[in-house]
Each structure stands twice: as structure tokens, then as C-alpha cells.
Design an enzyme around this catalytic site. Structure first.
Site, PDB file in Angstrom:
ATOM      1  CB  THR A 178      -0.866   0.009   1.273  1.00 50.18           C
ATOM      2  OG1 THR A 178      -1.783  -1.062   1.178  1.00 50.18           O
ATOM      3  CG2 THR A 178      -1.621   1.324   1.438  1.00 50.18           C
ATOM      4  CB  THR A 196      -4.469  -0.301  -0.406  1.00 49.51           C
ATOM      5  OG1 THR A 196      -3.956  -1.637  -0.338  1.00 49.51           O
ATOM      6  CG2 THR A 196      -5.818  -0.257   0.293  1.00 49.51           C
TER       7      THR A 196
HETATM    8  C1  SD4 Z   1      -5.225  -3.280   4.056  1.00 47.67           C
HETATM    9  N1  SD4 Z   1      -3.448  -1.919   4.930  1.00 47.67           N
HETATM   10  O1  SD4 Z   1      -6.128  -3.249   3.234  1.00 47.67           O
HETATM   11  C2  SD4 Z   1      -3.954  -2.526   3.733  1.00 47.67           C
HETATM   12  C3  SD4 Z   1      -3.025  -3.507   3.136  1.00 47.67           C
HETATM   13  C4  SD4 Z   1      -1.687  -2.996   2.881  1.00 47.67           C
HETATM   14  O2  SD4 Z   1       0.065  -3.014   1.512  1.00 47.67           O
HETATM   15  O3  SD4 Z   1      -1.134  -2.177   3.550  1.00 47.67           O
HETATM   16  N2  SD4 Z   1      -1.123  -3.465   1.835  1.00 47.67           N
HETATM   17  O4  SD4 Z   1      -5.284  -3.899   5.099  1.00 47.67           O
END
Ligand code: SD4
Length: 313
Positions: A178, A196
Site C-alpha cells: 500500500t 490500496t
Molecule cells: C489493508 N493496509 O487493506 C492494507 C493492506 C496494505 O500493503 O497495507 N497493503 O489492510
């Protein structure tokens, strides 16, 4: 290694790393910081916008758009890995330091969810739109919705997953790309953006921390800004970005604020060894901090005079 020594070992290592950061950092602005290796091109674009007279809001939006456009990024934009049904669903949020915010969750076929989040902020009385409502709003704003198709890379990965349907992500390699980007301009105005495709092979309809104001992103010009990457459920449970900003409000350096937020996540999750969360923060003095549960979280910092990637080990 027991839990206590693990935590103190990782805190100790990061304190060393952070001491180097503090030496290396300056209070010059503009300042741009963002998650993972793809933070470098995103930061460059954000800084370019600021140099050309763009606003800090333009800078964070355009910075993360670079990563949203990358078909090889498996965690951001339409190149992301799909959910269990083979469908890519995207989350994004954007926030300015004067407490304006916009976000979209669970949208399909939108090339730049961050721009849609900005439109929610600027063109509606709301903060968040989800799913088909957000997509309808996008069409009304003139955004063309793309057909739901996986990139070749994502399709191959999903088909592989379908054979077993038993997925255990590899820390720092999968599920952790993300982009969260924070910026401050010469006048001290801040903004942040986070975008993301969320966790790979999530249940259809799942939304993570990235589009939730206070969880994946929080910005307050009076104090500072923070953004998270990693296992969103744990960030949602602790509102880690808000927590880090509030820690800065009571006097923490951004590094200490990041460490406090990660410690909170660790203290609330006995399985903390099994997942990664990374957090970045900047404060109104132009200082920055970073911390993560596991080794291997990379992030990029750029100001007027330098471009560098730092690794928290
Ligand atoms: C999530 N925080 O959807 C995001 C995933 C993430 O790199 O950081 N991916 O939980």
C-alpha cells in the site's frame, strides 16, 4: 526469544535506525515521505508538483497516482491482487491538515481511487462513499469505469491461490505494498494520501484501514500526520494513525509516536509475529519517524535537497 525480548530488540534496533534518521533529517520543507520502495517515484512526483507551485493536496494525490498507475504493483490500483472471487476492489483516502477528508471503499474498475476520494471531499458534503454508490458518483464525475479484468500477473497468482485456497502471506513480500504518502509544503501545510487494493484473497466486501480516516491516515496541521501499511484489521482496531498524531500532540517526536502506535498494536494482538504493520509520521517542525512490527519495512523520504530510502531493520 520471548515476547518481551522481541519487542525490546525490535524497538532497540529501530531506535538506532531512528537516531540516524534524526541526524539525517532536516527541518527544511517541503518534505515528502511515503511507504515502501515505490515511495521514491511517488515522492519525486509529489515534490515536482510542489516545486511547480501545486498545492500540497495536488502533491499527495499526484504522488500516489504514480503507484496506482503501475500495473506491476500487486497491492495498489487495478494491477492489484483480487479477492477470493477474482475481483479487484480498491480503497483510498485523502486528508488535508485543516481536517478535510474524503475516501472511497470497495470500488471496482476505478483507475485512480485517490482522485475519486478527493472528489468526495471536494464535491460532496460527505467523507466516504462505498461500492456501487461510489462508482455511480465516479461516472457522474466523468470517470470511465474500467471492465473488471485482472492483469496477467494477478490472474496467474489468483489461479495459483485457487488450487489450495489456503493463503498465508509472506511478511513484507505479499499484502504489503500500500502507498501511504505524507507531505508538507513551505508554508507548513500538510496533506496525506493512502491507496490500496487491500489484502489479497480477502472475502468479497472486505475493507481495510487505508480508507478509514484515523486508521490508515490522519493529518492535522497543528500537530503532524501519520499513515499506515500492513494488516489493516489490526490498524482498524487501534486507529494507529490517529493515535500517532495524538501522541505528537502531547509532545512526542514522530519517531516516538510511531513506536507508541506499533507498541499498541503489538500489545493488542498476541499473534503479532505473524503479520506486518509499518507506520510513518511527520510533525509540524518538519521531522519524521517510522517504525514497524517486523524487520524489512522500507520507506522513502525526500526534501528539497536529497532523495533517500531508509530501512528500519
Ligand atoms: C489493508 N493496509 O487493506 C492494507 C493492506 C496494505 O500493503 O497495507 N497493503 O489492510
Amino acid at each position: 526469544m520471548n515476547r518481551r525480548t522481541f519487542i525490546s530488540a525490535s524497538v532497540g534496533a529501530a531506535t538506532l535506525a531512528s537516531a540516524q534518521h534524526i541526524l539525517a533529517e532536516s527541518t527544511r520543507t517541503p518534505l515528502v515521505i511515503s511507504t515502501w520502495d515505490h515511495g521514491l517515484p511517488a515522492n519525486s512526483e509529489a515534490l515536482r508538483i510542489l516545486h511547480n507551485g501545486g498545492s500540497v493536496l495536488d502533491a499527495v494525490e499526484r504522488g500516489v497516482m504514480v503507484v496506482e498507475s503501475d500495473p506491476n504493483n500487486l497491492s495498489v490500483g487495478l494491477g492489484g491482487l483480487p479477492d477470493r472471487d477474482g475481483i479487484v476492489t480498491l480503497d483510498a483516502s485523502i486528508m488535508t491538515g485543516d481536517c478535510r477528508a474524503g475516501s472511497v471503499c470497495f470500488v471496482q474498475g476505478i483507475t485512480h481511487p485517490i482522485s475519486l476520494a478527493r472528489m468526495v471531499m471536494e464535491r460532496t458534503p460527505h467523507v466516504m462513499l462505498v461500492g456501487s454508490g461510489a462508482e455511480r458518483f465516479a461516472r457522474e464525475q466523468g470517470i470511465t469505469q474500467q471492465p473488471n479484468s485482472l492483469t496477467r500477473q494477478a490472474r496467474v497468482a489468483w489461479e495459483e491461490w485457487c488450487k489450495e485456497k489456503n493463503y498465508s502471506p509472506v511478511i513484507n513480500i505479499e499484502n504489503h505494498d500500500t502507498i501511504g504518502l505524507l507531505a508538507m509544503d513551505n508554508a507548513g501545510a500538510m496533506a496525506g494520501a493512502c491507496t490500496t487494493s487491500g489484502l489479497a484473497y480477502k472475502i468479497h466486501g472486505r475493507v481495510g484501514d487505508s480508507p478509514i480516516i484515523g486508521a490508515g491516515l490522519y493529518v492535522d496541521n497543528e500537530v503532524g500526520a501519520a499513515t499506515c501499511t500492513g494488516l489493516g484489521e489490526t490498524v482498524l482496531r487501534t486507529l494507529a494513525s490517529f493515535l500517532a498524531v495524538e501522541r505528537m500532540r502531547i509532545g512526542d517526536h514522530p519517531q516516538a509516536a510511531c513506536e507508541a502506535a506499533i507498541k499498541r498494536i503489538v500489545s493488542k494482538h498476541s499473534n503479532y509475529r505473524e503479520f506486518q504493520v509499518g507506520i510513518l509520521a511527520i510533525d509540524a517542525a518538519g521531522r519524521h519517524g517510522a517504525f514497524s512490527i517486523q524487520k524489512g519495512f522500507t520507506y522513502a523520504v525526500q526534501d528539497n535537497l536529497k532523495e533517500a530510502a531508509y530501512y528500519v531493520k
